[in-house]
Design an enzyme around this catalytic site. Structure first.
Site, PDB file in Angstrom:
ATOM      1  N   GLY A 284      63.331   6.706 -90.340  1.00 46.53           N
ATOM      2  CA  GLY A 284      64.148   7.810 -89.853  1.00 46.53           C
ATOM      3  C   GLY A 284      65.184   8.203 -90.885  1.00 46.53           C
ATOM      4  O   GLY A 284      65.316   7.578 -91.945  1.00 46.53           O
ATOM      5  N   HIS A 325      72.282  10.438-104.689  1.00 50.67           N
ATOM      6  CA  HIS A 325      71.043   9.687-104.904  1.00 50.67           C
ATOM      7  C   HIS A 325      70.780   9.488-106.397  1.00 50.67           C
ATOM      8  O   HIS A 325      70.352   8.437-106.831  1.00 50.67           O
ATOM      9  CB  HIS A 325      69.861  10.430-104.270  1.00 50.67           C
ATOM     10  CG  HIS A 325      69.704  10.135-102.820  1.00 50.67           C
ATOM     11  ND1 HIS A 325      68.671   9.402-102.314  1.00 50.67           N
ATOM     12  CD2 HIS A 325      70.488  10.448-101.760  1.00 50.67           C
ATOM     13  CE1 HIS A 325      68.798   9.284-100.999  1.00 50.67           C
ATOM     14  NE2 HIS A 325      69.895   9.924-100.641  1.00 50.67           N
TER      15      HIS A 325
END
Ligand SMILES: [Zn+2]
Ligand SMILES: [Zn+2]
Length: 438
Positions: A284, A325
């Protein structure tokens, strides 16, 4: 060459005898580790913390044949000098050579009897010494100051690299390494615990992966090298979880007492041809799936990171996410921005990390193009590369309100199932914990 791990724990061992944290509680009932040391061919002892002579005895080993003792530094978990007294009372103790940095030898001196046949050999980084039966090279450790050493690591016959205690290796050490070690015993003291002061002087799990990657880039290790984590402390997750993390980097976890049979140098088998490895990681939003995927490749010398997101220059929040990221990834990773995944998969090259299939599917109506999906799945099946793809586990949450939303959800579900069918490993990440489905 026979190398026996007399201990694989950190200074206080794992568990810490005075600690009931979850990691120590696990270790106490499953796997007790004492101070780190190794014995080579029964006659070369590397480090001798106060627990080591008894650990050897409990393993059924006599230390009477030890002719050389290598000392990395003077910290008391690596050097219990009283052992020299106990040794001198043995009836069959022969001559002994102790090789170590000046501060470690200073600690030994008060424990030597005047007529002891013991020779002290001081080394500093870069020195090569002829031990009784081995050629030993001292290398600089990233650990403490001159008062404990200066601390060194040991290269034994260019076959074994003994690397504890140390933080990430400095350039001087990296350039002095031999190539193709048969085994590297590399410290991984701190695990996944929050960074503690002085952590630059030890490896945590992430730094361990980075050092393994660097050793690969320098060709100090190859795919046949046995990389073993030692000097393990209670910042580490329980054993099976730690073993899995290490295994994804080609590194090993072994209990105290383990014997490694290493090929002599020159008999090293050529690195095996590795089969392709196709890994699908699903989960998820914010489950930790991207981090898990990145960790899987953290010990690779080079990685191509495939950003599949369509450019969204006007969205600040999105740009910040992407930048976050990117900052997390090692500088040696190359980012490729493309939607043509099939072409990348067909080309030979370093491991690929595709992050993620959901964004790829959302590009330019790809989700409505069955041909594009089939081409991707076929390329995935046929690739000879190591490839990890991240995707989203959708469909168990709320039903999308729009018809196109529902169609996209269904298309992603079908894509995930098709890629999973052609994958060697499939992982589901929930709340940061990876579960292997295949
Ligand atoms: Zn230590
Ligand atoms: Zn130390």
């Amino acid at each position: 060459v026979k190398v026996q791990l007399l201990g694989t724990g950190s200074a206080e061992g794992w568990p810490n005898p005075f600690c009931d944290c979850a990691s120590c509680s696990w270790a106490r009932t499953h796997e007790v580790r004492g101070q780190s040391a190794a014995l080579v061919d029964d006659e070369l002892l590397i480090d001798c913390g106060p627990e080591i002579p008894r650990a050897a005895t409990r393993l059924g080993i006599s230390l009477s044949r030890v002719r050389t003792m290598l000392l990395t530094h003077a910290h008391p978990d690596h050097l219990g000098p009283q052992a020299l007294w106990w040794r001198s009372w043995g009836r069959t103790a022969g001559p002994l050579q102790i090789i170590g940095p000046p501060a470690a030898l200073d600690v030994c001196r008060p424990y030597l009897e005047p007529d002891d046949p013991v020779e002290l050999v001081a080394v500093s980084p870069g020195d090569v010494v002829a031990a009784v039966r081995h050629r030993v090279t001292a290398l600089a450790a990233t650990h403490g100051g001159p008062e404990i050493g200066p601390a060194v690591l040991f290269d034994v016959d260019h076959t074994l690299l003994y690397a504890t205690d140390t933080g990430p290796l400095g350039e001087q050490t990296l350039t002095a390494l031999a190539t193709d070690y048969a085994a590297v015993l590399l410290e991984e003291t701190l695990g996944t615990a929050a960074p503690t002061p002085g952590h630059a002087e030890h490896h945590d799990l992430a730094a361990f992966g980075e050092t393994v990657a660097e050793l690969r880039r320098r060709r100090a290790i190859n795919d046949a090298t046995r990389v073993i984590a030692i000097h393990l402390g209670h910042g580490n997750p329980p054993g099976p979880e730690l073993a899995r993390r290490l295994a994804s980097w080609g590194a090993e976890l072994h209990p105290d007492g383990t014997v490694l049979d290493l090929p002599d140098r020159g008999l090293m088998s050529p690195p095996p041809e590795l089969p392709p490895r196709r890994v699908l990681v699903t989960g998820g939003t914010r489950s930790g799936k991207s981090l898990f995927a990145e960790q899987q490749l953290a010990a690779e010398p080079a990685v191509q990171y495939v950003a599949t997101a369509p450019p969204m220059p006007t969205d600040d929040e999105w740009s910040r996410r992407i930048a976050h990221h990117r900052d997390r990834r090692p500088a040696t990773w190359v980012t490729v921005e493309t939607g043509d995944l099939a072409a990348l998969l067909a080309r030979p090259g370093p491991p690929l990390l595709i992050d993620c299939l959901t964004l790829w599917l959302s590009r330019e109506e790809v989700w409505a193009d069955e041909q594009a999906v089939e081409t991707l799945v076929a390329a995935w099946q046929a690739t000879s590369r190591t490839v990890i793809a991240v995707t989203n586990e959708v469909g168990s949450g709320i039903v999308p309100a729009t018809a196109s939303g529902r169609a996209f959800r269904d298309a992603l579900g079908r894509l995930n199932a098709a890629v999973a069918r052609a994958s060697d490993e499939v992982w589901l990440v929930v709340a940061g914990i990876p579960q292997q489905l295949r």
